[in-house]
Design an enzyme around this catalytic site. Structure first.
Site, PDB file in Angstrom:
ATOM      1  N   CYS A   1      74.072  64.987  48.216  1.00 40.25           N
ATOM      2  CA  CYS A   1      73.593  66.209  47.566  1.00 40.25           C
ATOM      3  C   CYS A   1      74.185  67.459  48.204  1.00 40.25           C
ATOM      4  CB  CYS A   1      72.069  66.264  47.559  1.00 40.25           C
ATOM      5  SG  CYS A   1      71.300  66.322  49.196  1.00 40.25           S
TER       6      CYS A   1
ATOM      7  N   ASP B   1      62.138  70.056  64.845  1.00 40.26           N
ATOM      8  CA  ASP B   1      61.655  68.787  64.273  1.00 40.26           C
ATOM      9  C   ASP B   1      60.640  68.109  65.184  1.00 40.26           C
ATOM     10  OD1 ASP B   1      63.095  68.899  61.987  1.00 40.26           O
ATOM     11  OD2 ASP B   1      64.589  67.422  62.543  1.00 40.26           O
TER      12      ASP B   1
ATOM     13  N   CYS C   1      77.613  70.137  46.448  1.00 41.48           N
ATOM     14  CA  CYS C   1      77.198  71.537  46.308  1.00 41.48           C
ATOM     15  C   CYS C   1      78.384  72.489  46.450  1.00 41.48           C
ATOM     16  CB  CYS C   1      76.138  71.871  47.358  1.00 41.48           C
ATOM     17  SG  CYS C   1      75.608  73.605  47.305  1.00 41.48           S
TER      18      CYS C   1
ATOM     19  N   CYS D   1      71.635  79.462  43.416  1.00 34.80           N
ATOM     20  CA  CYS D   1      71.870  78.208  42.690  1.00 34.80           C
ATOM     21  C   CYS D   1      72.035  78.419  41.188  1.00 34.80           C
ATOM     22  CB  CYS D   1      70.723  77.224  42.936  1.00 34.80           C
ATOM     23  SG  CYS D   1      70.682  76.557  44.610  1.00 34.80           S
TER      24      CYS D   1
END
EC number: 1.17.99.6
Length: 379
Positions: free
Chosen positions: A249, A139, A253, A193
């Site tokens: 989120c 990052d 899952c 997914c």
């Protein structure tokens, strides 16, 4: 210098060394992200990056690792689990008097830890390849780490835009080591997914505007961490008690039923940040904030934004006279804070006048049920 290895042997050694250094998986890919460039440009054109001007400023450099370190031929992509034991997801989310901090931020800041491990990995490779040039990233530079991780076989991109792994879910950090040797590359894995859209439907603010696309301007993580100014009023009630980041989120899952706990002591939760009382947090002086968040990712948002976020959470809590007193006590410290305090006080008074004992947020209630049933270890 150790005895030279052929490139196939070296690639296997690199993966072995990575595991020894505490990474859960190591993959290798080339630097070609040309397929990601149009997607990145479209995302920027729609202003989905919000006020993160640095994302637009660096433009397509993010998709060109070889320009960050001239001569780069390969990217070694790694992941490290961060989920702590006793994550207390559901018990914190369903108690409006507590503040919810995204679980990646409960312990020590991951940037330095991962970067140091990646540097050690580079030095280990150098023992067998003395002319090696390398550079670690966590990052810390404009680089599309998730497409690189996907190409390196660490997982696939979920519809929430995070990397998913069949054996570990998504609660892990990513890091990259750029190198200038032509190592053999790994193959991407098949996506898993299917037709599932659970992450899209659970998002409190509707930030996942289409599969694989997040409008940061609506994302609670962006609102509580990246946004420097006022949080849009229409989004404040949807934030609930989330004061730094959001994990919804990921929690919804199905693949996170396979999430693995971290083995890093540095990622263990700091007690003052794990399921803390909102009123207690709101009373912290700047000195206390800096002391508790020393070495933490939370520190970079500063005391003012910390208080701003907590004021919103207090405004979302059920009516309580002590909340009103706490909010009143910090008036006049800064215009940004005053604006959020005024909103929170209005919310509290409205609930008092309407005799509202509990604030109903159907998405949160559904999420809590899913966590308690599907993630009992971490509920």
């Amino acid at each position: 210098m150790s005895e030279p290895l052929d490139l196939n042997q070296l690639a296997q050694k690199i993966k072995q060394w990575g595991l020894e250094l505490g990474f859960q998986q190591v993959g290798i890919t080339d630097t070609d992200l040309s397929e990601s460039e149009p997607k990145l440009q479209a995302w920027l054109d729609k202003q989905y990056h919000g006020e993160m001007d640095w994302m637009a400023r660096h433009g397509m450099l993010r998709a060109r690792p070889h320009e960050l370190l001239p001569g780069t031929l390969r990217v070694i992509s790694v992941r490290m689990n961060y989920l702590p034991a006793n994550a207390a997801f559901a018990s914190t989310l369903k108690n409006p008097k507590l503040g919810y901090v995204s679980r990646y931020a409960l312990g020590r800041d991951y940037h330095k830890l991962l970067r140091n491990r990646l540097k050690k990995l580079g030095e280990m490779i150098q023992q067998h390849c003395v002319s090696l040039n390398f550079r670690p990233f966590v990052d810390s530079a404009p680089i599309l780490e998730r497409p690189l991780a996907e190409k390196a076989g660490l997982g696939w991109t979920g519809k929430h835009s995070l990397i998913l792994n069949r054996e570990a879910g998504s609660f892990f950090f990513l890091g990259e080591l750029l190198v200038d040797i032509p190592l053999p590359v790994d193959q991407p894995v098949e996506e898993g997914c299917g037709k599932c859209v659970a992450c899209m439907t659970i998002c409190p603010t509707g930030a996942i505007v289409e599969p694989y696309t997040v409008d940061a301007r609506r994302c609670i993580s962006y609102l509580t961490i990246e946004l420097e100014g006022a949080i849009p009023e229409e989004l404040r009630p949807l934030m609930g008690n989330r004061i730094y980041g959001c994990d919804d989120c990921q929690l919804i899952c199905p693949w996170n039923r396979y999430s693995q706990l971290t083995t890093e002591e540095d990622f263990s939760p700091r007690k003052p940040l794990h399921a803390p009382e909102l009123i207690e947090l709101f009373a912290w002086s700047e000195e206390k904030f800096l002391k508790v968040t020393e070495g933490s990712a939370i520190r970079r948002i500063g005391h003012l934004r910390w208080l701003r976020n907590i004021a919103v959470a207090l405004g979302n809590a059920p009516w309580d006279e002590t909340i009103l007193t706490a909010l009143e006590s910090r008036k006049g410290e800064h215009p940004l804070l005053d604006e959020h305090i005024a909103w929170a006080i209005a919310q509290q008074i409205e609930r008092r006048n309407a005799c509202i004992v509990e604030v109903q947020l159907p998405k949160k209630q559904r999420l809590v049920r899913v966590i308690e049933k599907g993630l009992p270890r971490d509920a």
